[in-house]
Design a protein around this motif. Structure first.
Motif, PDB file in Angstrom:
ATOM      1  N   ASP A  20       0.715  -1.499 -10.331  1.00 15.26           N
ATOM      2  CA  ASP A  20       0.460  -0.330  -9.487  1.00 15.26           C
ATOM      3  C   ASP A  20      -0.966  -0.336  -8.938  1.00 15.26           C
ATOM      4  OD1 ASP A  20      -0.951   0.247 -11.781  1.00 15.26           O
ATOM      5  OD2 ASP A  20      -0.076   2.229 -12.071  1.00 15.26           O
ATOM      6  N   VAL A  56      -2.729  -1.468  -1.835  1.00 17.03           N
ATOM      7  CA  VAL A  56      -1.319  -1.378  -1.457  1.00 17.03           C
ATOM      8  C   VAL A  56      -0.753  -0.080  -2.032  1.00 17.03           C
ATOM      9  CG1 VAL A  56       0.956  -2.446  -1.652  1.00 17.03           C
ATOM     10  CG2 VAL A  56      -1.085  -3.887  -1.417  1.00 17.03           C
ATOM     11  N   LEU A  62       2.468   2.449  -2.794  1.00 17.83           N
ATOM     12  CA  LEU A  62       3.897   2.315  -3.047  1.00 17.83           C
ATOM     13  C   LEU A  62       4.526   3.690  -3.129  1.00 17.83           C
ATOM     14  CD1 LEU A  62       4.640   2.772  -6.401  1.00 17.83           C
ATOM     15  CD2 LEU A  62       3.169   0.782  -6.446  1.00 17.83           C
ATOM     16  N   TYR A  90       6.426  -0.429   0.102  1.00 14.62           N
ATOM     17  CA  TYR A  90       5.052  -0.872  -0.132  1.00 14.62           C
ATOM     18  C   TYR A  90       4.361  -1.032   1.214  1.00 14.62           C
ATOM     19  CZ  TYR A  90       6.608  -2.506  -4.766  1.00 14.62           C
ATOM     20  OH  TYR A  90       7.106  -2.589  -6.026  1.00 14.62           O
ATOM     21  N   TRP A 108      -0.821  -9.979  -1.383  1.00 13.54           N
ATOM     22  CA  TRP A 108      -1.080  -8.948  -2.372  1.00 13.54           C
ATOM     23  C   TRP A 108      -1.310  -9.544  -3.735  1.00 13.54           C
ATOM     24  CZ3 TRP A 108       3.633  -5.474  -0.800  1.00 13.54           C
ATOM     25  CH2 TRP A 108       3.422  -4.979   0.494  1.00 13.54           C
TER      26      TRP A 108
END
Length: 83
Positions: free
Chosen positions: A4, A15, A17, A55, A78
């Motif tokens: 995460d 990033v 989510l 994402y 990523w």
């Protein structure tokens, strides 16, 4: 499960989510470049889908609705942002 704390090495952006959402097919680079990380703006192109996860960073985005190994995605930059 996924990290995460993902970070994009291409745009150096965290990033984000979103559980139970996918991205609309009309999403493009400029949409994310101009709207990240403003959730209120991103919602315009989010579609509710139970069990999916959307994402996005400022330069890439993915909708995942089945078990997927993100390390095999050649177009993503990523990496774990460290915990």
């Amino acid at each position: 499960r996924t990290c995460d704390q993902l970070r994009c090495t291409a745009c150096d952006f965290r990033v984000s989510l979103f559980n139970d959402y996918i991205w609309d097919q009309s999403c493009d680079y400029l949409f994310f470049r101009n709207n990240m990380p403003e959730l209120s703006k991103l919602r315009a192109k989010m579609i509710k889908k139970k069990g999916a996860r959307a994402y996005a960073c400022q330069c890439s985005w993915r909708s995942i609705d089945e078990l997927t190994d993100l390390q095999t995605e050649q177009q993503l930059w990523w990496v774990c942002g460290k915990h």
